[in-house]
Motif scaffolding. Sequence first.
Motif, PDB file in Angstrom:
ATOM      1  N   PHE A  22       0.819  -1.212   0.000  1.00  0.00           N
ATOM      2  CA  PHE A  22       0.000   0.000   0.000  1.00  0.00           C
ATOM      3  C   PHE A  22       0.851   1.259   0.000  1.00  0.00           C
ATOM      4  O   PHE A  22       1.952   1.288   0.543  1.00  0.00           O
ATOM      5  N   ASP A  23       0.299   2.290  -0.543  1.00  0.00           N
ATOM      6  CA  ASP A  23       0.900   3.620  -0.469  1.00  0.00           C
ATOM      7  C   ASP A  23       2.345   3.620  -0.941  1.00  0.00           C
ATOM      8  O   ASP A  23       3.208   4.270  -0.333  1.00  0.00           O
ATOM      9  N   THR A  24       2.590   2.915  -2.012  1.00  0.00           N
ATOM     10  CA  THR A  24       3.949   2.909  -2.560  1.00  0.00           C
ATOM     11  C   THR A  24       3.881   2.946  -4.081  1.00  0.00           C
ATOM     12  O   THR A  24       2.840   2.677  -4.685  1.00  0.00           O
ATOM     13  N   ILE A  25       5.038   3.270  -4.640  1.00  0.00           N
ATOM     14  CA  ILE A  25       5.164   3.259  -6.094  1.00  0.00           C
ATOM     15  C   ILE A  25       5.958   2.027  -6.491  1.00  0.00           C
ATOM     16  O   ILE A  25       7.052   1.791  -5.963  1.00  0.00           O
ATOM     17  N   ILE A  26       5.395   1.243  -7.387  1.00  0.00           N
ATOM     18  CA  ILE A  26       6.098   0.081  -7.905  1.00  0.00           C
ATOM     19  C   ILE A  26       6.804   0.501  -9.186  1.00  0.00           C
ATOM     20  O   ILE A  26       6.155   1.008 -10.106  1.00  0.00           O
ATOM     21  N   THR A 237      -0.306  12.244  -9.347  1.00  0.00           N
ATOM     22  CA  THR A 237      -1.511  12.994  -8.977  1.00  0.00           C
ATOM     23  C   THR A 237      -2.494  12.089  -8.226  1.00  0.00           C
ATOM     24  O   THR A 237      -3.070  12.488  -7.211  1.00  0.00           O
ATOM     25  N   THR A 238      -2.646  10.860  -8.723  1.00  0.00           N
ATOM     26  CA  THR A 238      -3.568   9.926  -8.076  1.00  0.00           C
ATOM     27  C   THR A 238      -3.147   9.652  -6.634  1.00  0.00           C
ATOM     28  O   THR A 238      -3.985   9.637  -5.718  1.00  0.00           O
ATOM     29  N   GLY A 239      -1.853   9.460  -6.400  1.00  0.00           N
ATOM     30  CA  GLY A 239      -1.368   9.194  -5.048  1.00  0.00           C
ATOM     31  C   GLY A 239      -1.566  10.381  -4.120  1.00  0.00           C
ATOM     32  O   GLY A 239      -1.985  10.227  -2.964  1.00  0.00           O
ATOM     33  N   ARG A 248      -6.134   4.448   0.303  1.00  0.00           N
ATOM     34  CA  ARG A 248      -4.825   3.831   0.103  1.00  0.00           C
ATOM     35  C   ARG A 248      -4.545   3.759  -1.386  1.00  0.00           C
ATOM     36  O   ARG A 248      -5.485   3.713  -2.190  1.00  0.00           O
ATOM     37  N   TRP A 249      -3.297   3.735  -1.763  1.00  0.00           N
ATOM     38  CA  TRP A 249      -3.009   3.808  -3.194  1.00  0.00           C
ATOM     39  C   TRP A 249      -1.807   2.955  -3.574  1.00  0.00           C
ATOM     40  O   TRP A 249      -0.938   2.668  -2.740  1.00  0.00           O
ATOM     41  N   ILE A 250      -1.792   2.548  -4.821  1.00  0.00           N
ATOM     42  CA  ILE A 250      -0.645   1.859  -5.405  1.00  0.00           C
ATOM     43  C   ILE A 250      -0.386   2.497  -6.765  1.00  0.00           C
ATOM     44  O   ILE A 250      -1.311   2.657  -7.565  1.00  0.00           O
ATOM     45  N   GLY A 251       0.844   2.881  -6.994  1.00  0.00           N
ATOM     46  CA  GLY A 251       1.195   3.446  -8.297  1.00  0.00           C
ATOM     47  C   GLY A 251       2.199   2.555  -9.004  1.00  0.00           C
ATOM     48  O   GLY A 251       3.076   1.985  -8.372  1.00  0.00           O
ATOM     49  N   ILE A 252       2.049   2.442 -10.307  1.00  0.00           N
ATOM     50  CA  ILE A 252       3.047   1.723 -11.108  1.00  0.00           C
ATOM     51  C   ILE A 252       3.604   2.704 -12.130  1.00  0.00           C
ATOM     52  O   ILE A 252       2.841   3.375 -12.838  1.00  0.00           O
ATOM     53  N   GLU A 253       4.915   2.806 -12.161  1.00  0.00           N
ATOM     54  CA  GLU A 253       5.547   3.764 -13.077  1.00  0.00           C
ATOM     55  C   GLU A 253       6.921   3.255 -13.476  1.00  0.00           C
ATOM     56  O   GLU A 253       7.606   2.617 -12.693  1.00  0.00           O
ATOM     57  N   ARG A 254       7.277   3.553 -14.714  1.00  0.00           N
ATOM     58  CA  ARG A 254       8.504   3.022 -15.283  1.00  0.00           C
ATOM     59  C   ARG A 254       9.665   4.004 -15.172  1.00  0.00           C
ATOM     60  O   ARG A 254      10.799   3.622 -14.985  1.00  0.00           O
ATOM     61  N   GLU A 255       9.355   5.304 -15.326  1.00  0.00           N
ATOM     62  CA  GLU A 255      10.410   6.305 -15.409  1.00  0.00           C
ATOM     63  C   GLU A 255      10.908   6.703 -14.024  1.00  0.00           C
ATOM     64  O   GLU A 255      10.155   7.272 -13.226  1.00  0.00           O
ATOM     65  N   PRO A 256      12.200   6.475 -13.726  1.00  0.00           N
ATOM     66  CA  PRO A 256      12.744   6.854 -12.415  1.00  0.00           C
ATOM     67  C   PRO A 256      12.549   8.345 -12.101  1.00  0.00           C
ATOM     68  O   PRO A 256      12.275   8.709 -10.959  1.00  0.00           O
ATOM     69  N   LYS A 257      12.628   9.162 -13.121  1.00  0.00           N
ATOM     70  CA  LYS A 257      12.491  10.606 -12.899  1.00  0.00           C
ATOM     71  C   LYS A 257      11.092  10.949 -12.368  1.00  0.00           C
ATOM     72  O   LYS A 257      10.935  11.749 -11.447  1.00  0.00           O
ATOM     73  N   TYR A 258      10.086  10.324 -12.967  1.00  0.00           N
ATOM     74  CA  TYR A 258       8.718  10.583 -12.518  1.00  0.00           C
ATOM     75  C   TYR A 258       8.504  10.030 -11.109  1.00  0.00           C
ATOM     76  O   TYR A 258       7.822  10.644 -10.273  1.00  0.00           O
ATOM     77  N   ILE A 259       9.079   8.854 -10.853  1.00  0.00           N
ATOM     78  CA  ILE A 259       8.913   8.229  -9.539  1.00  0.00           C
ATOM     79  C   ILE A 259       9.478   9.136  -8.452  1.00  0.00           C
ATOM     80  O   ILE A 259       8.838   9.363  -7.412  1.00  0.00           O
ATOM     81  N   ALA A 260      10.661   9.676  -8.697  1.00  0.00           N
ATOM     82  CA  ALA A 260      11.293  10.553  -7.700  1.00  0.00           C
ATOM     83  C   ALA A 260      10.419  11.776  -7.437  1.00  0.00           C
ATOM     84  O   ALA A 260      10.186  12.167  -6.283  1.00  0.00           O
TER      85      ALA A 260
END
Lengths: 372, 372
Positions: A22-26, A237-239, A248-260
């Motif tokens: 929960f509440d993390t970015i994958i 934005t969703t998080g 509670r939220w789960i995000g999936i993202e590929r780009e390290p820059k966006y994740i940071a």
Amino acid sequence: MGALQSIAKAPRARPSLALLPFDTIIAGDCIAEMAKLPDKCIDMIFADPPYNLQLGGDLFRPDGSQVDAVDDDWDKFDTFATYDRFTRLWLAEARRILKDDGTIWVIGSYHNIFRVGVGLQDAGFWVLNDIVWRKANPMPNFKGTRFTNAHETMIWAAKSAKSRYTFNYRAMKALNDDVQMRSDWELPICGGQERLKDEDGTKTHPTQKPESLLYRVMLAASRPGDIVLDPFFGTGTTGAVARRLRRRWIGIEREPKYIAAAHERIAGTLPLDESAMEGMPERKGQKRVAFGLLVESGVIAPGTRLCDARRRWHAEVKMDGSLVHETLAGSIHKVGAMLQGAPSCNGWSFWHIEEAGGLVAIDALRQRHLAG
Amino acid sequence: MGALQSIAKAPRARPSLALLPFDTIIAGDCIAEMAKLPDKCIDMIFADPPYNLQLGGDLFRPDGSQVDAVDDDWDKFDTFATYDRFTRLWLAEARRILKDDGTIWVIGSYHNIFRVGVGLQDAGFWVLNDIVWRKANPMPNFKGTRFTNAHETMIWAAKSAKSRYTFNYRAMKALNDDVQMRSDWELPICGGQERLKDEDGTKTHPTQKPESLLYRVMLAASRPGDIVLDPFFGTGTTGAVARRLRRRWIGIEREPKYIAAAHERIAGTLPLDESAMEGMPERKGQKRVAFGLLVESGVIAPGTRLCDARRRWHAEVKMDGSLVHETLAGSIHKVGAMLQGAPSCNGWSFWHIEEAGGLVAIDALRQRHLAG
DNA sequence: CCCATTGTTGAATCTTTAG
DNA sequence: TCTAAAGATTCAACAATGG
């Protein structure tokens, strides 16, 4: 290509519901990472997939400046067939991990939204509404070649026609001055302080969505504590909105820059007080009526002659709502100004129409039309 | 049954363009009747296809056999496949009879518009805009289970990406109080005097479209004298507006009851006066005037000094119509672009001339010259 | 500090004609 | 079919600047 192979390699053993992150970015590809999640664990999905814009060359504004286009690799697909394949794959995973009573939102433009809609329907989702996000301040059409592309479309769908989905009808009605919320929402695009910028001042993400949009989506179709998944997380934005609204939220993202950027942003977002969960400032646009609308709807017929209050000047209404006096042509305001030699003119009060009882300002006709 | 067999039976010999049946309603199935029209004979198509298979009766199984009614045993996919097949058939005929520079409009709701959009894209049409008709007075959602369904969607598409389609940009801008028309249109639904009623007071057609909608569509994307086809004619809104705006029209409709109502309605509609038809002229297609012509004809004397609106740059007019600023020389456009460091520049609006009342754009001189 | 003015920018399938 | 040149084209929000 990445997605298909990743799917093939997806482990068969998935974490139990209790161990959901929960509440993390994958970090990773959305299809591969969704494949690792257990069945029926998500209450709501919000997805902002690539639009497949298919832009041509560079575009310049009339002032000569260049438009900063969305030319990222992640938005490029060879053909519609490739895009459809991608869409069906991620929708299939999304459907598997969605609870039976969960709903999905997908946003897009005319470039991709029809493909998405068909993908949803064919996968067995049950469309509840298509929601139009009317942008208060869209980018204009600089070359005068089409209508200003002033909206995007969201599809809201339940997992099946039998789902007992969440819809907070009364919250939506309250948010809308006590009348039912409609399927068209007017909201500004993401800008100002909210828009994330890199150190060099350029935008961090080309298509960051406004929090007001997610706020309304989540308030409408989820409950506090629900698990909200965003498979195309971007800058989060969703998080951020989920945290604010205590979902509670789960995000999936590929780009390290966006994740940071998303990590930092969400850390700086505070959950709302229970007491503050009631509302959010909304812009209620006052009704604007173009003169042309009165012509289209037959209130004023093309060919009608207008005059000013003292009958010094006359002009004729044309079928496109423009006004013509001899060689002068233009809007009611412009022609009024030119005739008087004034820099500006309020055509609504300047121009009149002959009625039984005498002259009537066209503003009165507008008021009548507004009143219905 | 109709369409599929009719298509197979469609005569190979089609009437010549000169014999096209203008301003009439063709009684029959839309696919079969379109199949009888020659290639590339239509300027604009407006189509309001059935949304609901039960209401429309346009039911075909994938194998082409007809279905009497929607059976609850059918699964959704079968239903969608059937609708897709129907859509692809009528779109294929529509595309064949459309001129290369023609455009098509299709209106629908979330039930069918995604299928239509994919059908259009897959058939090779090039989507120009999706237009949202925001209903000023929609039917509320009585059960409070969804958002009020307050809009319908139109897709506007050219025959191909290379088409040189008609878009009356200036007329649309005039109609919208001098700001460019957006992709969301607020118009009331069809009611009041305009709504056709049977003798018993019930509405003649369940989904009669407002004339204001067609008015804007036709004003935007067709020209007087153009041939407008409506393959799902219903009670003839397209025909009535076409007649009013002096377009020629062809309607295809199967129901005798609708045909009768449409005939009566259109007969009672009068074309606009010629004078009312002259609105804002489109720049595109106007006669081009070379700057040198203004010099030759003495409107601007060689040696005249031009400057931009804020008097930052100056340049001198030479006898051959070229412009010189220090070492820079060339056309009004080229010199303007070079001075600003811009990729291009419209010299007509960039350069000004000093007159008694202040600066005047040389475009105004051109307009004066054109007016005589 | 306030107000007026100027500059920047946003999911964009963004020209037409002559040679 | 190509290239080169002519010529047509922007709205609202926000930030920065200047008086």
